[in-house]
Each structure stands twice: as C-alpha cells, then as structure tokens.
Scaffold this motif. Sequence first.
Motif, PDB file in Angstrom:
ATOM      1  N   ALA A  13      60.908   3.198  -2.803  1.00 22.66           N
ATOM      2  CA  ALA A  13      59.591   3.822  -2.755  1.00 22.66           C
ATOM      3  C   ALA A  13      59.143   4.260  -4.139  1.00 22.66           C
ATOM      4  N   THR A  21      57.479   9.231  -0.739  1.00 23.40           N
ATOM      5  CA  THR A  21      56.993  10.163   0.264  1.00 23.40           C
ATOM      6  C   THR A  21      58.224  10.712   0.965  1.00 23.40           C
ATOM      7  N   LEU A  40      60.495   4.810   9.296  1.00 20.40           N
ATOM      8  CA  LEU A  40      60.272   5.414   7.978  1.00 20.40           C
ATOM      9  C   LEU A  40      60.890   4.566   6.871  1.00 20.40           C
ATOM     10  N   CYS A  45      59.955   5.250   2.978  1.00 13.71           N
ATOM     11  CA  CYS A  45      59.867   6.702   2.957  1.00 13.71           C
ATOM     12  C   CYS A  45      61.268   7.298   2.864  1.00 13.71           C
ATOM     13  N   LEU A 132      51.437   8.223   7.167  1.00 14.63           N
ATOM     14  CA  LEU A 132      52.005   8.184   5.818  1.00 14.63           C
ATOM     15  C   LEU A 132      50.961   7.776   4.789  1.00 14.63           C
TER      16      LEU A 132
END
Length: 143
Positions: A13, A21, A40, A45, A132
């Motif tokens: 990420a 995030t 996720l 994430c 998100l």
Amino acid sequence: MKNLEVLCCFFMASKKQGSATRALVVEDIKVDCVILLRILRQLNCEATVAHNGKEAVDLFLEGKTFDIIFFDKDMPLMNSPEAVTKIRSMGATEVKMVGVSADFGGMEAFMRAGADMFVPKPMKFETVDSMLQEVISKKNMSG
C-alpha cells in the motif's frame, strides 16, 4: 505469519499511495474476521485485529491510530457501541467508525454511540472498497 502479512500489506500500500490506509477489525468470530481481513488485504490496507471492544480501546490508549474501524456489535468484555463511545471520548474524531452486524437492530445502538455508519453482515467487497476510497480521499485532502 500474521505480522508478516500485515507488513506485506503495508509495503504494497505504501508503494501505491504514500502511506497505507490503516484499518482496525474488531471481531470475535474467526470466520467473519478472516473474510474481512482478506477483503482488506486485496485492497492493500494495513489491518490490525482486536477480539473485543476492550482490546480496541486499549490500542487507542497505547497511542495507536487508525483510518477506519470495523466493529462487530456483540462481543465479550465490552460490546462495540460502548467501545465506539469510549474511543470517541478520547478525542478520536477523524477515524471512520463502521458498525457491522447481522442484527439490523444494531444500527441504532451504533449511531447513538457515535459511529459514522452501519453495514449489515455479510460484508461485501464493493462496500468495503467504497468506504476505503472515501477514507483515502479524505486523508489525501487533509494531508
């Protein structure tokens, strides 16, 4: 292994958007937790797990910060609406708090406690993705 997965997610990420995030998953049912963590991870994430509301509150007391928190409603030690209230009272106003439950009556409890939104179980990839994206764009505007 779990820490390695979080580290890998963080690395992937951070290459994409500067900083990952950060999500907190507050869930005591293993299957539901695994499903949300998999979603996720697919969305790059960085995720942390708390198995009840008290663990979630303790993470904030330790100074940890998150961009979004997914709370299952009913858990041992401290339920999620109570945890939402405690975390908000600590000054965590920027974090997006999402109540998640198969119990539609849970929406009222979460909203009264200070959650930003309520999503019924089971969580859908598209729903998590849009939340998100909203968090990321808000983060990019303020950062």
